[in-house]
Enzyme design. Structure first.
Site, PDB file in Angstrom:
ATOM      1  N   ARG A  79       0.819  -1.216   0.000  1.00 44.84           N
ATOM      2  CA  ARG A  79       0.000   0.000   0.000  1.00 44.84           C
ATOM      3  C   ARG A  79       0.853   1.267   0.000  1.00 44.84           C
ATOM      4  O   ARG A  79       0.397   2.311  -0.452  1.00 44.84           O
ATOM      5  CB  ARG A  79      -0.992  -0.047   1.153  1.00 44.84           C
ATOM      6  CG  ARG A  79      -1.913  -1.267   0.988  1.00 44.84           C
ATOM      7  CD  ARG A  79      -2.987  -1.467   1.999  1.00 44.84           C
ATOM      8  NE  ARG A  79      -2.643  -1.263   3.379  1.00 44.84           N
ATOM      9  CZ  ARG A  79      -3.547  -1.163   4.341  1.00 44.84           C
ATOM     10  NH1 ARG A  79      -4.835  -1.235   4.067  1.00 44.84           N
ATOM     11  NH2 ARG A  79      -3.170  -0.989   5.583  1.00 44.84           N
ATOM     12  N   GLU A  81       3.175  -7.346  13.890  1.00 45.86           N
ATOM     13  CA  GLU A  81       2.270  -7.645  14.987  1.00 45.86           C
ATOM     14  C   GLU A  81       1.522  -8.951  14.767  1.00 45.86           C
ATOM     15  O   GLU A  81       0.957  -9.517  15.684  1.00 45.86           O
ATOM     16  CB  GLU A  81       1.291  -6.479  15.240  1.00 45.86           C
ATOM     17  CG  GLU A  81       0.512  -6.014  14.047  1.00 45.86           C
ATOM     18  CD  GLU A  81       1.241  -4.958  13.207  1.00 45.86           C
ATOM     19  OE1 GLU A  81       0.541  -4.259  12.467  1.00 45.86           O
ATOM     20  OE2 GLU A  81       2.467  -4.834  13.256  1.00 45.86           O
TER      21      GLU A  81
END
Length: 172
Positions: free
Chosen positions: A58, A95
């Site tokens: 992105r 994460e």
């Protein structure tokens, strides 16, 4: 215009406990996308850079639009095995798992000054890896900008501890 209105959260994607921010509605709205690039340009003005490093995937979208807008070069930090020539590689933790980024050795001129760009700053792991990647390839990193920072994850504090100045358009 509140750009957060165009970045809905998708709970439990890609794993339970993760709130994924979908940029598709922002990209589909010309006014919101233009505003995002204008605000990223405002952040970028605080840095002395010659090139923007867009981080897969992105970061490619925002990086290419901003590079075109400000007349700067764009280089790509890709996932492993996507670049055809000799690369530098940096592995890192996310994460929700682990990953790596690669930079093609021939992408930047000798004295390039690089501004890192990604869509979201979460824990900071991806941007720290991008910083290490660019520096290990022999180039200077001027800082990092993102469209959105998830403030509760303290990514900007970790970047600061690693000597990386960062700015984000939005806090969530």
């Amino acid at each position: 215009m509140n750009l957060l209105d165009y970045l809905p959260g998708v709970p439990d994607f890609p794993k339970p406990g993760i709130l994924f921010r979908d940029i598709s509605p922002l990209l589909a709205n010309p006014a919101a996308f233009k505003e995002a690039i204008t605000q990223l340009e405002g952040l970028a003005q605080g840095f002395d850079y010659t090139h923007i490093l867009g981080i897969e995937s992105r970061g490619f979208i925002f990086g290419s639009a901003l590079a075109h807008h400000v007349h700067k070069g764009l280089v790509l930090a890709r996932k492993p095995n996507k670049l055809p020539l000799v690369t530098h590689r940096e592995s890192y933790g996310l994460e929700y798992g682990t990953d790596a980024l690669e930079l093609q050795e021939s992408s930047l001129p000798k004295h390039a000054k690089v501004l890192l760009l990604d869509d979201v700053l979460a824990t900071g792991g991806t941007l720290i890896a991008a910083d290490k990647l660019v520096r290990s390839a022999g180039f200077k990193v001027c800082g990092a900008i993102t469209l959105l920072e998830i403030a509760a994850l303290n990514g900007s504090k970790l970047l600061s501890k690693n000597g990386i100045t960062s700015k984000s358009v939005l806090l969530s």
